[in-house]
Each structure stands twice: as structure tokens, then as C-alpha cells.
Design a protein around this motif. Structure first.
Motif, PDB file in Angstrom:
ATOM      1  N   LYS A  54       0.840  -1.206   0.000  1.00  0.00           N
ATOM      2  CA  LYS A  54       0.000   0.000   0.000  1.00  0.00           C
ATOM      3  C   LYS A  54       0.869   1.248   0.000  1.00  0.00           C
ATOM      4  CE  LYS A  54      -4.474  -1.215   1.894  1.00  0.00           C
ATOM      5  NZ  LYS A  54      -5.161  -1.193   0.589  1.00  0.00           N
ATOM      6  N   ILE A  55       0.541   2.207  -0.881  1.00  0.00           N
ATOM      7  CA  ILE A  55       1.179   3.530  -0.845  1.00  0.00           C
ATOM      8  C   ILE A  55       0.438   4.323   0.234  1.00  0.00           C
ATOM      9  CG2 ILE A  55       1.903   5.541  -2.198  1.00  0.00           C
ATOM     10  CD1 ILE A  55       2.900   2.923  -3.397  1.00  0.00           C
TER      11      ILE A  55
ATOM     12  N   THR B 116      -2.757   5.289   6.359  1.00  0.00           N
ATOM     13  CA  THR B 116      -1.453   5.489   7.012  1.00  0.00           C
ATOM     14  C   THR B 116      -0.604   4.221   6.958  1.00  0.00           C
ATOM     15  OG1 THR B 116      -2.236   4.747   9.183  1.00  0.00           O
ATOM     16  CG2 THR B 116      -2.474   7.097   8.669  1.00  0.00           C
ATOM     17  N   ASP B 117       0.701   4.426   7.144  1.00  0.00           N
ATOM     18  CA  ASP B 117       1.620   3.286   7.190  1.00  0.00           C
ATOM     19  C   ASP B 117       1.325   2.374   8.389  1.00  0.00           C
ATOM     20  OD1 ASP B 117       2.599   5.258   8.944  1.00  0.00           O
ATOM     21  OD2 ASP B 117       4.632   5.256   8.130  1.00  0.00           O
TER      22      ASP B 117
ATOM     23  N   ILE C 230       2.560  -4.363   3.233  1.00  0.00           N
ATOM     24  CA  ILE C 230       3.811  -3.613   3.153  1.00  0.00           C
ATOM     25  C   ILE C 230       3.436  -2.145   2.933  1.00  0.00           C
ATOM     26  CG2 ILE C 230       5.879  -3.222   1.743  1.00  0.00           C
ATOM     27  CD1 ILE C 230       5.558  -6.293   0.981  1.00  0.00           C
ATOM     28  N   SER C 231       4.032  -1.241   3.701  1.00  0.00           N
ATOM     29  CA  SER C 231       3.723   0.186   3.526  1.00  0.00           C
ATOM     30  C   SER C 231       4.849   0.876   2.752  1.00  0.00           C
ATOM     31  CB  SER C 231       3.547   0.870   4.882  1.00  0.00           C
ATOM     32  OG  SER C 231       4.767   0.894   5.591  1.00  0.00           O
ATOM     33  N   ILE C 232       4.447   1.746   1.823  1.00  0.00           N
ATOM     34  CA  ILE C 232       5.421   2.612   1.131  1.00  0.00           C
ATOM     35  C   ILE C 232       4.964   4.056   1.296  1.00  0.00           C
ATOM     36  CG2 ILE C 232       6.532   3.235  -1.047  1.00  0.00           C
ATOM     37  CD1 ILE C 232       6.181   0.464  -2.069  1.00  0.00           C
ATOM     38  N   VAL C 233       5.800   4.859   1.974  1.00  0.00           N
ATOM     39  CA  VAL C 233       5.509   6.286   2.123  1.00  0.00           C
ATOM     40  C   VAL C 233       6.547   7.074   1.307  1.00  0.00           C
ATOM     41  CG1 VAL C 233       5.330   8.251   3.711  1.00  0.00           C
ATOM     42  CG2 VAL C 233       4.576   5.977   4.448  1.00  0.00           C
TER      43      VAL C 233
ATOM     44  N   ALA D 276       3.030  12.824  -4.287  1.00  0.00           N
ATOM     45  CA  ALA D 276       3.640  11.656  -4.938  1.00  0.00           C
ATOM     46  C   ALA D 276       2.805  10.384  -4.753  1.00  0.00           C
ATOM     47  CB  ALA D 276       5.053  11.434  -4.396  1.00  0.00           C
ATOM     48  N   ILE D 277       1.857  10.425  -3.810  1.00  0.00           N
ATOM     49  CA  ILE D 277       1.048   9.221  -3.542  1.00  0.00           C
ATOM     50  C   ILE D 277       0.241   8.838  -4.778  1.00  0.00           C
ATOM     51  CG2 ILE D 277      -0.895   8.321  -2.178  1.00  0.00           C
ATOM     52  CD1 ILE D 277       0.261   9.730   0.259  1.00  0.00           C
TER      53      ILE D 277
END
Lengths: 258, 258
Positions: free
Chosen positions: A184-185, A224-225, A234-237, B248-249
């Protein structure tokens, strides 16, 4: 097409298991150069070495992998600066990766993280960069479930690019029986560490302190992450290095009187 | 109304001239407690002490000012955490001020700055906070032109409040013959340090390095801190600790394929 050049660093030091996994994956994809701290640099934030000298030596820590590797006495940000301006010089990396960190760098921890400071330093240098962290602090942490995803994310970053002036903060849930649900972004959750100080006496009866603390999440947002990680994603910030609180500029101009 | 409680820290250490000026001004306005590093912590960014002990002792460095002062072995962020959770406990500061730093913390330097990490750590704790820096690196720097403005800014912060989750990054031009033109609320200029490494040999013929570098400003905007300072204005940038590159998200969700 020439193989992409990938620079690898971390903050747990060049002998940590996490960087070994990251180097192995990066070597499947490109030509790899490692410049990493010669010892643990956790919690170093975006520190750099001012008023002190730096050492940089060829390292034998990853010799069995057959990779060009250097160990540096400085911080993760120092490592990236030395790599760019002294080790690589005219060779511009196609990607800078940092980690895999032993421990979470989600939410507010991004500010204290040496792993992410290496990635953000690379972004300041105009290089695409990713920091990887596993939500498991143990030295014996199991990284096996991250391998395929690390490869996928690195390949995507090379093909699809990372937005300019941005470094990706990737966090993996701790290994569990449940398979990872996906990627997830996210945005950084609004949270903090609630510190406590454990006061003790040294053998000379002088006080000293250990910092301990617990994580407090104020933010229940499902974008949110923290939400992603708790739910086994998996979080991508995407992280930027412009700290300006743009919304506050108008408020200050209106309310303050100079 | 009770006097406001003002917590003071810095990154140049408790014996630096800059903190002495800041304490003197703060004492005109409120009750002051100082918790500052016991030595220089410049360039420490948002580092915290993990895996090591901390010392905290009453300090005599500012005794002549009659202020309650403590010196700490840790980083500026450690100082604020120890101040909040161990020294002050139930006494909540109305304002946290850090500095006055010997040297600029404008633009990208905010990330490397221990001065600003103390202020940002306070903001994370929910406290209004300001970091002050003078664009003059000398130990003998002249702070005299900053005094009236430091007082004005602290008084405004107490009356008009600082926007939530924000710390102010205040930079003063170096003292010159030209009077300061005023105060500008700015955004952080897009700039970087261009490093060079000075390679030398130690007495044992082993290589070591000094990091040197020059500041490169890519950003000619007249709304930036760099523009303000070059034009003899005081710059104030409101800084946040949410690093999410929100723009950027969407890009990542569209372009990347998981």
C-alpha cells in the motif's frame, strides 16, 4: 542496456544480516557498490560528521558475495556523501537502497532513522532512493518473506522511476503465519514515542539514564503506514526533504504582527 | 497571569555564547529552565541515543544568570525528551526555544541541524517551539543585532501561538553595517551542500578524510529563506515533521504496478 548501478547502505552496519539480504537481491538486478557504516548507527537521524575526521576502507564483511564494499566510520548520511563524491565520482547510481533495517521506521520513526537518512540524503543529491525496514528488532530477525517484494520494488523503481525529490520509506510487517496481503502507498501516521527514563546508579554512585519508551499512534486513518502494517500490508511512504509547513505560512502572515 | 515557562536548549553546547544570549532574553519574559548538551552537537540532525546511557547533571555554566540549568551527554533531541519527561514532568513549557546557533540553519541545513531537531522534537511532543540561528559560524560571532528580534518573536509566539505540529526555523543575517530590513515568513529554499572530501594521511600512513563543501542554491524564489537572508531580512520558516510527499502518492498509485 547496461546493468543499472545500485548503491547500497544501511544504519545497522555492514555486518548486519539485513544489508546482506539487500545486497544479494540488488546483485540479481544490477551492478552493486556498498558503502555502509563500520558499526551500528541506529537512531542517528540525519546526523553528519562535522569537526571530526572520517575513515573509509575496503571491507571484507561481504567478500563472500563478491561485491565491491567499503566501510565508513561515519553516519549513514556521511556514507552516501562519501559514496557519491569520493567512491563513485563520475559513476552515477541508478538507484540508492538502504537497509534492510532491523526494526520499524514507519510513522514518526522516519525522523530518527539512519536507514531513511541515507535514502533522503540520496534524494537531496537528486538520486532515486529507497529505505527498507522490517518491523522486527531482533538480530536474528527472519527476512525471508521480504525477499521477493524487495526485488519487485527495486525493479519497479528502476522502470517506473521514483517521483523527484522523494525517497521511498518501505516497511515490512514482521514475519508471521499469515501471508503478506500486498503493498500500500501510504502517508506517514501522526504518532510519537512516549519516553520514559530509567534512572540508575553507576558503580561510583553517579546517576545515569536509559531511554525507554512506547509508541503512541494518534492516527487511525486507513491510509497510514501504521494501518497498513498492522493489517499485514507492506507500507510505502514517499518522503520529501522540504519541511516547510506551507499551510502555516498564511496563518503566520495573518496572525502575527511584526 | 503566571509567567510563561520557557525551556531552552541548543546544539552548540551549554557553554556556547549563543545560548547565553537566548537565556538572557527568555528570562525577561518568563521562568526559564535550560537542558542543553554538555558539548558541541552540531550536525547531529534528529539523532537520539539508542543502545547507550545518558548523563544529566546540574550545570554551573549559566550560574551567573541565576537560571535552573542542566547539561546532558546526549543529542539536542535527547535533551528535549529528558527535559519533558524527567526534568519538567508535570510542568508543561509554554514555549521551547533552541539556539541561538552559531551558523545558518536555513534551507536544506534544517535537516542536519541539531538546533532545529530540538525544536522539532518539541513540536512532536505537542509543544510550541522555535529554533534560532545566526548566519555566522564564528565562536566570537556578534549576536547583538538579534536580541530585540528574539524577544519580539518569543513574545509573539506566546501571544499568537505557533500553528500546531509546527516548529519555527528562524535565521538571522550576519551582523553588518546595514540594518536588518524586517522579518519574512518564508518557505525552505531548494538547495544542497556540494561535498568534497579532503583526503589526508595520518601519522601511520592510513587515509582519513575531512568533509568540506559549498552551498548550492537551485531556488531563486523571492519567497524563500535564502532570498530573505541575502537581502538582510530575518527568515522564519514553519517546519513540519510529516515528511509525506502527498503529491507523490497519486503518482505512485498510477504509475507503479504491484
Amino acid at each position: 542496456m547496461a546493468k543499472p548501478l545500485i548503491l547500497v547502505s544501511n544504519d545497522d552496519g555492514i555486518t548486519a544480516p539485513g544489508i546482506r539480504m539487500l545486497v544479494r537481491v540488488a546483485m540479481k538486478i544490477g551492478e552493486v557498490v556498498v558503502v555502509a557504516p563500520d558499526g551500528p548507527q541506529s537512531g542517528m537521524g540525519h546526523a553528519i560528521t562535522i569537526g571530526n575526521t572520517l575513515r573509509l576502507d575496503r571491507s571484507i564483511a561481504l567478500e563472500d558475495l563478491g561485491v565491491e564494499a567499503y566501510e565508513c566510520s561515519g553516519t549513514p548520511a556521511d556514507c552516501v556523501k562519501l559514496a557519491k563524491h569520493h567512491v563513485l565520482r563520475e559513476r552515477t547510481p541508478d538507484l540508492v537502497v538502504s537497509g534492510i533495517n532491523h526494526g520499524s521506521n514507519s510513522s514518526i520513526s522516519v525522523l530518527y532513522s539512519g536507514t531513511m537518512s541515507a535514502a533522503i540524503e540520496a534524494a537531496i543529491e537528486g538520486l532515486p532512493a529507497i529505505g527498507f525496514s522490517l518491523c522486527d528488532y531482533g538480530h536474528g530477525a527472519d527476512f525471508s518473506h521480504t525477499e521477493a517484494y524487495v526485488e519487485k520494488i527495486i525493479r519497479q523503481a528502476i522502470v517506473n522511476r521514483i517521483p523527484e525529490n522523494t525517497a521511498l520509506n518501505v516497511n515490512f510487517p514482521k514475519k508471521s503465519d499469515e501471508p503478506i496481503k500486498g503493498i500500500k502507498i501510504c502517508r506517514q501516521a501522526h504518532a510519537k514515542w512516549q519516553e520514559e527514563f530509567d534512572e540508575r546508579l553507576d558503580p561510583n554512585n553517579r546517576k545515569y539514564y536509559w531511554m525507554t519508551g512506547s509508541f503512541v499512534n494518534f492516527d487511525k486513518g486507513e491510509d497510514t503506514d501504521e494501518w497498513a502494517l498492522v493489517n499485514n500490508y507492506i507500507s510505502i511512504v514517499p518522503c520529501q526533504f522540504d519541511l516547510t509547513a506551507h499551510h502555516a505560512i498564511g496563518m503566520l502572515n495573518e496572525d502575527w504582527d511584526f
